[in-house]
Design a protein around this motif. Sequence first.
Motif, PDB file in Angstrom:
ATOM      1  N   GLN A  93     -13.589  -4.617  -9.001  1.00  0.00           N
ATOM      2  CA  GLN A  93     -12.863  -5.930  -9.023  1.00  0.00           C
ATOM      3  C   GLN A  93     -12.986  -6.540  -7.730  1.00  0.00           C
ATOM      4  OE1 GLN A  93     -11.442  -7.470 -11.619  1.00  0.00           O
ATOM      5  NE2 GLN A  93     -11.113  -9.215 -10.531  1.00  0.00           N
TER       6      GLN A  93
ATOM      7  N   GLY B 284      -6.410   2.072  -8.307  1.00  0.00           N
ATOM      8  CA  GLY B 284      -7.162   2.856  -7.215  1.00  0.00           C
ATOM      9  C   GLY B 284      -8.455   2.685  -7.324  1.00  0.00           C
TER      10      GLY B 284
ATOM     11  N   GLY C   1      -7.488  -8.328  -5.683  1.00  0.00           N
ATOM     12  CA  GLY C   1      -7.478  -7.718  -7.233  1.00  0.00           C
ATOM     13  C   GLY C   1      -6.704  -8.684  -8.060  1.00  0.00           C
TER      14      GLY C   1
ATOM     15  N   THR D 264      -5.354   4.942  -3.609  1.00  0.00           N
ATOM     16  CA  THR D 264      -6.579   5.662  -3.012  1.00  0.00           C
ATOM     17  C   THR D 264      -6.147   6.439  -1.774  1.00  0.00           C
ATOM     18  OG1 THR D 264      -7.927   3.667  -3.752  1.00  0.00           O
ATOM     19  CG2 THR D 264      -9.040   5.437  -2.405  1.00  0.00           C
TER      20      THR D 264
ATOM     21  N   ALA E 178      -2.532  -7.185  -4.803  1.00  0.00           N
ATOM     22  CA  ALA E 178      -3.306  -6.076  -5.850  1.00  0.00           C
ATOM     23  C   ALA E 178      -4.316  -5.532  -5.183  1.00  0.00           C
ATOM     24  CB  ALA E 178      -4.065  -7.052  -6.760  1.00  0.00           C
ATOM     25  N   GLY E 179      -5.251  -5.972  -4.072  1.00  0.00           N
ATOM     26  CA  GLY E 179      -5.893  -5.153  -3.494  1.00  0.00           C
ATOM     27  C   GLY E 179      -5.305  -4.047  -2.759  1.00  0.00           C
TER      28      GLY E 179
ATOM     29  N   SER F 194       0.720  -1.332   0.088  1.00  0.00           N
ATOM     30  CA  SER F 194      -0.044  -0.052  -0.202  1.00  0.00           C
ATOM     31  C   SER F 194       0.816   1.102  -0.058  1.00  0.00           C
ATOM     32  CB  SER F 194      -0.818   0.177   1.199  1.00  0.00           C
ATOM     33  OG  SER F 194      -1.640   1.230   1.257  1.00  0.00           O
TER      34      SER F 194
ATOM     35  N   THR G 267      -5.652  -4.478 -12.371  1.00  0.00           N
ATOM     36  CA  THR G 267      -6.445  -3.682 -11.606  1.00  0.00           C
ATOM     37  C   THR G 267      -5.665  -2.950 -10.463  1.00  0.00           C
ATOM     38  OG1 THR G 267      -7.405  -5.267 -10.010  1.00  0.00           O
ATOM     39  CG2 THR G 267      -8.619  -4.782 -12.163  1.00  0.00           C
ATOM     40  N   ALA G 268      -4.517  -3.542 -10.213  1.00  0.00           N
ATOM     41  CA  ALA G 268      -3.730  -3.204  -9.034  1.00  0.00           C
ATOM     42  C   ALA G 268      -3.222  -1.695  -9.142  1.00  0.00           C
ATOM     43  CB  ALA G 268      -2.395  -3.805  -9.090  1.00  0.00           C
TER      44      ALA G 268
ATOM     45  N   GLY H  16     -10.806  -0.753  -8.924  1.00  0.00           N
ATOM     46  CA  GLY H  16     -10.285  -1.494  -7.833  1.00  0.00           C
ATOM     47  C   GLY H  16     -11.673  -1.901  -7.125  1.00  0.00           C
TER      48      GLY H  16
ATOM     49  N   ALA I 149      -4.224  -1.335  -4.756  1.00  0.00           N
ATOM     50  CA  ALA I 149      -5.163  -0.256  -5.385  1.00  0.00           C
ATOM     51  C   ALA I 149      -5.691   0.561  -4.155  1.00  0.00           C
ATOM     52  CB  ALA I 149      -6.423  -1.086  -6.028  1.00  0.00           C
TER      53      ALA I 149
ATOM     54  N   TYR J 175     -12.256   1.237   0.521  1.00  0.00           N
ATOM     55  CA  TYR J 175     -11.695   2.100  -0.356  1.00  0.00           C
ATOM     56  C   TYR J 175     -12.137   3.579  -0.381  1.00  0.00           C
ATOM     57  CZ  TYR J 175      -9.937  -1.121  -3.829  1.00  0.00           C
ATOM     58  OH  TYR J 175      -9.234  -2.157  -4.652  1.00  0.00           O
TER      59      TYR J 175
END
Length: 348
Positions: free
Chosen positions: A299, A290, A282, A220, A212-213, A185, A286-287, A296, A216, A314
């Motif tokens: 997904q 954001g 994710g 954000t 990946a999450g 992150s 999509t990573a 993000g 994203a 998010y």
Amino acid sequence: MLKEEQLTFKNYTNKVLAGTASGIVIGLIANAILGGIFKALIPYGAIFETLAMIVSTMQFLTPALIGVLVGMQFKLNPMQSVIIGAAAFLGSGAYAVTDAGIVLVGIGDLVNVMIISGLAVFVTRLLEGKLGSLTLILLPIIVGAGVGTIGILMLPYVSLVTTTIGNGINTFTQLQPLAMAILISVAFSILIISPISTVAIGIAIGISGLGAGAAAVGITACTAILVIGSQRVNQSGTTLAILLGAMKMMMPNLVKHPRIVIPIVVNAVLSGVGAYVFSMHGIPETAGFGIVGLVGPIQAVNMGSELWMVIMAYFVIPFGGAVIVDILFNKVLKIYEHEIFKFVPATN
């Protein structure tokens, strides 16, 4: 003839950064705002497929737009600026040569685009007034084709920067999940306001799942800090552009005011914890987005996350955290003033 302006390395760099930031916004914002909408509307009319193709294709012009705007930063005339745009595009890596012909493959390597734009400006200024009546013939050859060729030769080596950063981030995926989510992150929150493409990094290292999450969500977190800071000192259009995906327009601010990363990193840590707690997932594609186009969040929902959890991870945590972090570092600790978020657009 141009009146030669004496520039320090810092001033030169700031002009390149300012032109780059504006070029990125102009090239990418249409697709960031409308791309997802048009794609969703394709079943309702063939025109939306055409519109989606147009705004998507506009992104490929980004290197050329950057080159032109960098030239304008140095008060070069229209012809010189356009030639610099051509050199930037030719050396960008935004296209590939195949058996079928030239194929557009992306926006290229932004680090290389910046280097080539700066070099093209240097050569153009060096040649100013020396080519006489042959300027129209020789300048496109020397600066456009010549510097563009240098860009292509440099590209594999400059791209190693992205590869090296990607490999470093990839080591985070071997850590305990919470630590991984926080570090990824933080990494992506900083990369999104650098010349490095977060999308390219995500795809290059094949990051997926929680990693990946977290990437994203980290992007954000940066978006939220920039939005909160920007609304104090910029016009509403600038803040809206950041919210819609133009975070890289703040690259000059990162160089001029490195302390801008302090609130970004802190908010990214909070948001990384949120990504872990609410199990945001994710895929590589999509990573790097954001909340741009809601890529993000959508997904995450597609991968099984409940809507309320996605909203928390998010939106509530990144933006709520940004407000708290901004108050802490601006009003309580007084580490920065909101002027560090002031956007200075490219001008002629």
